[in-house]
Design an enzyme around this catalytic site. Sequence first.
Site, PDB file in Angstrom:
ATOM      1  N   CYS A  12     -58.392  22.920 -43.510  1.00 44.30           N
ATOM      2  CA  CYS A  12     -58.570  21.535 -43.069  1.00 44.30           C
ATOM      3  C   CYS A  12     -58.662  21.509 -41.546  1.00 44.30           C
ATOM      4  O   CYS A  12     -57.968  22.281 -40.898  1.00 44.30           O
ATOM      5  CB  CYS A  12     -57.407  20.681 -43.550  1.00 44.30           C
ATOM      6  SG  CYS A  12     -57.340  20.549 -45.354  1.00 44.30           S
ATOM      7  N   PRO A  13     -59.514  20.701 -40.984  1.00 47.25           N
ATOM      8  CA  PRO A  13     -60.301  19.625 -41.563  1.00 47.25           C
ATOM      9  C   PRO A  13     -61.709  20.035 -42.007  1.00 47.25           C
ATOM     10  O   PRO A  13     -62.561  19.171 -42.208  1.00 47.25           O
ATOM     11  CB  PRO A  13     -60.365  18.600 -40.444  1.00 47.25           C
ATOM     12  CG  PRO A  13     -60.483  19.449 -39.214  1.00 47.25           C
ATOM     13  CD  PRO A  13     -59.601  20.645 -39.500  1.00 47.25           C
TER      14      PRO A  13
END
Length: 75
Positions: A12-13
Site C-alpha cells: 500500500c498505497p
Amino acid sequence: AQVVLDMRGSVCPGPIVEARRMLNSMPVGEVLKMVSNCPGSKADVTDWARVTGVELMAVQEIGPHEWEFFLRRVA
C-alpha cells in the site's frame, strides 16, 4: 468485472494508485476487480472509495489477508 487488476505482492498505497489509474481509463459504469494481499488494503480501499465516490460494490476475502475488490467508476 470487465478488467482484472492483480496487485498481490504490491504494498500500500500501490493497489489504490493502480486502481485509480485503471478506473480513470475505463468507461463510467464498468467494473474493475482488484486483487490485493497488502495487509492494509481492505481498510485503505474502503476508505478511498468512500471519499472519492468510487462505488465499492463488494469485497470478498479469498485467503488470509487476501481480498478481491469490485469497484465501479460512477462519474
